[in-house]
Write a protein that holds these residues in place. Structure first.
Motif, mmCIF file in Angstrom:
data_model
loop_
_atom_site.group_PDB
_atom_site.id
_atom_site.type_symbol
_atom_site.label_atom_id
_atom_site.label_comp_id
_atom_site.label_asym_id
_atom_site.label_seq_id
_atom_site.Cartn_x
_atom_site.Cartn_y
_atom_site.Cartn_z
ATOM 1 N N UNK A 44 20.021 1.571 4.570
ATOM 2 C CA UNK A 44 20.433 0.625 4.227
ATOM 3 C C UNK A 44 20.162 -0.945 4.958
ATOM 4 N N UNK A 45 19.716 -0.545 5.985
ATOM 5 C CA UNK A 45 19.381 -1.828 6.816
ATOM 6 C C UNK A 45 17.762 -1.780 6.418
ATOM 7 N N UNK A 46 16.930 -0.930 5.951
ATOM 8 C CA UNK A 46 15.619 -0.622 6.800
ATOM 9 C C UNK A 46 15.069 -0.760 4.905
ATOM 10 N N UNK A 47 16.277 -0.353 3.980
ATOM 11 C CA UNK A 47 15.242 -0.065 2.202
ATOM 12 C C UNK A 47 15.910 -0.602 1.543
ATOM 13 N N UNK A 48 16.940 -1.495 2.495
ATOM 14 C CA UNK A 48 17.668 -2.281 1.145
ATOM 15 C C UNK A 48 18.748 -0.988 1.002
ATOM 16 N N UNK A 49 19.330 -0.118 1.122
ATOM 17 C CA UNK A 49 20.076 1.216 0.304
ATOM 18 C C UNK A 49 19.527 1.845 -1.159
ATOM 19 N N UNK A 50 17.673 1.431 -0.901
ATOM 20 C CA UNK A 50 17.460 1.598 -2.138
ATOM 21 C C UNK A 50 16.221 3.083 -2.042
ATOM 22 N N UNK A 51 16.415 3.407 -1.123
ATOM 23 C CA UNK A 51 15.584 4.552 -0.766
ATOM 24 C C UNK A 51 15.934 6.021 -1.982
ATOM 25 N N UNK A 52 14.534 6.321 -2.660
ATOM 26 C CA UNK A 52 14.196 7.487 -3.716
ATOM 27 C C UNK A 52 14.410 8.871 -2.772
ATOM 28 N N UNK A 53 14.807 9.429 -2.352
ATOM 29 C CA UNK A 53 15.454 10.656 -1.774
ATOM 30 C C UNK A 53 14.858 11.631 -2.930
ATOM 31 N N UNK A 54 13.871 11.305 -4.153
ATOM 32 C CA UNK A 54 13.335 12.658 -4.716
ATOM 33 C C UNK A 54 11.594 12.489 -4.272
ATOM 34 N N UNK A 311 10.224 -8.697 4.367
ATOM 35 C CA UNK A 311 11.190 -9.598 2.717
ATOM 36 C C UNK A 311 12.131 -8.841 3.738
ATOM 37 N N UNK A 312 13.875 -9.043 3.026
ATOM 38 C CA UNK A 312 14.968 -8.429 3.564
ATOM 39 C C UNK A 312 14.954 -7.141 3.333
ATOM 40 N N UNK A 313 15.254 -6.729 4.299
ATOM 41 C CA UNK A 313 15.164 -5.100 3.753
ATOM 42 C C UNK A 313 16.793 -4.724 4.547
ATOM 43 N N UNK A 314 17.817 -5.692 4.423
ATOM 44 C CA UNK A 314 19.370 -5.128 4.608
ATOM 45 C C UNK A 314 19.610 -5.333 3.277
ATOM 46 N N UNK A 315 20.545 -4.141 2.605
ATOM 47 C CA UNK A 315 21.097 -4.024 1.336
ATOM 48 C C UNK A 315 22.236 -5.011 1.713
ATOM 49 N N UNK A 316 22.771 -5.800 0.974
ATOM 50 C CA UNK A 316 23.446 -7.236 0.692
ATOM 51 C C UNK A 316 24.496 -6.490 -0.565
ATOM 52 N N UNK A 317 26.122 -7.039 -0.224
ATOM 53 C CA UNK A 317 27.231 -6.702 -1.687
ATOM 54 C C UNK A 317 27.278 -7.324 -2.289
ATOM 55 N N UNK A 318 26.420 -8.734 -2.359
ATOM 56 C CA UNK A 318 26.575 -9.982 -3.468
ATOM 57 C C UNK A 318 26.156 -9.011 -4.646
ATOM 58 N N UNK A 319 25.533 -8.585 -4.911
ATOM 59 C CA UNK A 319 24.956 -7.296 -5.616
ATOM 60 C C UNK A 319 26.161 -6.213 -6.215
ATOM 61 N N UNK A 320 26.804 -6.548 -7.443
ATOM 62 C CA UNK A 320 27.780 -5.547 -7.654
ATOM 63 C C UNK A 320 27.549 -4.462 -8.050
ATOM 64 N N UNK A 321 25.978 -3.722 -8.701
ATOM 65 C CA UNK A 321 25.898 -2.854 -8.278
ATOM 66 C C UNK A 321 25.659 -1.889 -7.135
#
Ligand SMILES: C[S@@+](CC[C@H](N)C(=O)[O-])C[C@H]1O[C@@H](n2cnc3c(N)ncnc32)[C@H](O)[C@@H]1O
Length: 416
Positions: A44-54, A311-321
């Protein structure tokens, strides 16, 4: 058992008293989770919630001690079948042995163990890391800034760190006692005698003593002798305030992106005067956090995430996906407990926090399964009937998010 002096005081302490004390047999009954380094937080805080665990992920646990962060992160990455490598590094062999036994008890095979100083990282070839945990270590170094710079030197350009440092104001009372004990129980004394002297001193403190007047300092109660030693007899221990943390991070080429739990670092949490609360809430992150720290006076430790990324690394709720995830909570049980109108309450080390949740809180929480996005939660609420307008729903979701994220209950992730 006598602690030798001086350079290796610190190493000798953690050989004699690994901290925190842990029994590897307890791995059979529970996983200790905490902060920083919980995988949901790191994502959430460092990878904008977009870590790919594969994809491969490399983490360093610097000053891993008896292994809480190491075991938690290794377990969480193993459960996600992530091709991850975690490097555990500590000066203390005794601590390493405990962490190794804990990893073995869980059958974890994604940890590489090393003994040594984090200060040597720039010259040791461990490779670079996506994430580095350093909890409760830098404030014990003679030069904490050199420690953070050493960590930053082995961080990927878009990588980040999760750090815990002692807080200045919340530890008020500790440092006068450390001084007293340096006089009556110097490092030249055997450990047992120093511990006995510390216990005697605590028992007979006058009612006016700052340590006695700070009931939230309890490491010596919860952590046994190792906790007592760490709190009052440590050979090297300096606390930090928020502006000092900002400066420390900057010197290492890092930028603080969050303090945890966020609600503790918001001035409005502690200030009911609306004019002051509004003024302070408009400040940028570091100034806001500094204001909250000075106001509350009870922050004993600071946990923060900092990044090298520009760049911003924190996940934000504005993106509704965004997919809301509850931390170590059963959504159905939590939703059932959220009676309409009942506020969410927490005790922030003596400060009674309460937050009024929006009317849709229970219905939204009941839809959180760690897979549905905010938009999908709206759709599933519709399938249950009584669909509110999207704008109403989203306003309430955002309000709920700010409050639950504030106390570290809710984090966000995205589908990779
Ligand atoms: C208070 S303990 C914290 C352990 C662990 N990070 C935790 O939070 O549970 C501090 C640890 O840092 C280790 N340590 C101190 N200085 C170090 C250094 N320069 N390099 C590596 N480890 C160090 C100590 O040996 C000890 O295990």
């Amino acid at each position: 058992m006598t602690v030798p002096s001086p350079l290796n005081d610190l190493q000798a302490q953690y050989e004699a008293l690994p901290y925190p004390p842990r029994d590897p047999r307890d791995e059979a009954i529970r996983l200790i989770t905490g902060t920083p380094s919980h995988i949901l937080e790191v994502n959430h805080y460092l990878f904008s919630g977009r870590l790919n665990f594969d994809r491969p992920f490399r983490a360093l646990i610097a000053g891993g001690g008896t292994g809480d962060a190491c075991i938690m992160l290794a377990q969480q990455l193993a459960e996600r079948r992530c091709p991850a490598e975690i490097v555990y590094l500590d000066l203390s062999q005794a601590s390493r042995r405990i962490c190794e036994a804990r990893a073995q008890a869980r059958g974890l095979r994604n940890i590489r163990f090393a003994t040594g100083s984090l200060l040597d990282l720039p010259s040791v070839d461990f490779g670079t890391f996506d994430y580095i945990d350093c909890t409760g270590v830098l404030h014990h170094l003679p030069d904490p800034a050199a420690g953070l710079r050493a960590l930053s030197s082995v961080l990927q350009p878009d990588g980040g760190v999760g750090v815990m440092l002692y807080g200045e104001y919340g530890r008020s009372g500790v440092y006068p006692l450390q001084e007293l004990l340096r006089t009556i129980a110097p490092p030249s004394m055997p450990v047992e005698d120093r511990l006995a002297m510390a216990k005697r001193l605590i028992r007979f403190l006058p009612t006016t003593n700052l340590f006695r007047r700070n009931p939230y300092l309890n490491d010596h109660v919860t952590g046994g002798d190792a906790g007592l030693y760490d709190l009052l007899l440590h050979s090297c221990d300096r606390p930090f305030n928020v502006p000092q943390i900002g400066a420390l991070a900057q010197q290492a080429g890092l930028r603080v992106v969050a303090f945890l739990e966020p609600v503790r670092y918001e001035p409005a949490t502690y200030m009911s005067d609306p004019v002051i609360a509004r003024l302070a809430s408009a400040l940028p992150l570091l100034e806001r956090a500094a204001f909250a720290e000075r106001l509350s006076g009870n922050l004993r430790t600071h946990v923060f995430y900092a990044t090298r990324a520009g760049f911003d690394t924190v996940a934000r709720p504005e993106d509704t996906s965004a997919i809301p995830v509850l931390r170590e909570m059963d959504a159905q049980k939590f939703a059932a407990g959220l009676q309409h109108g009942t506020p969410l309450v927490a005790n922030l080390d003596g400060f009674p926090w309460r937050a009024q949740l929006p009317a849709l809180a229970a219905r939204i929480v009941a839809q959180i399964d760690g897979r549905r996005s905010v938009a999908e939660i709206y759709t599933s609420l519709g399938a249950l009937g009584g669909l509110p307008r999207w704008e109403d729903f989203y306003t309430q979701f955002e309000d709920l998010y700010v409050k639950l994220n504030g106390v570290n209950h809710m984090l966000l992730r995205f589908r990779p």
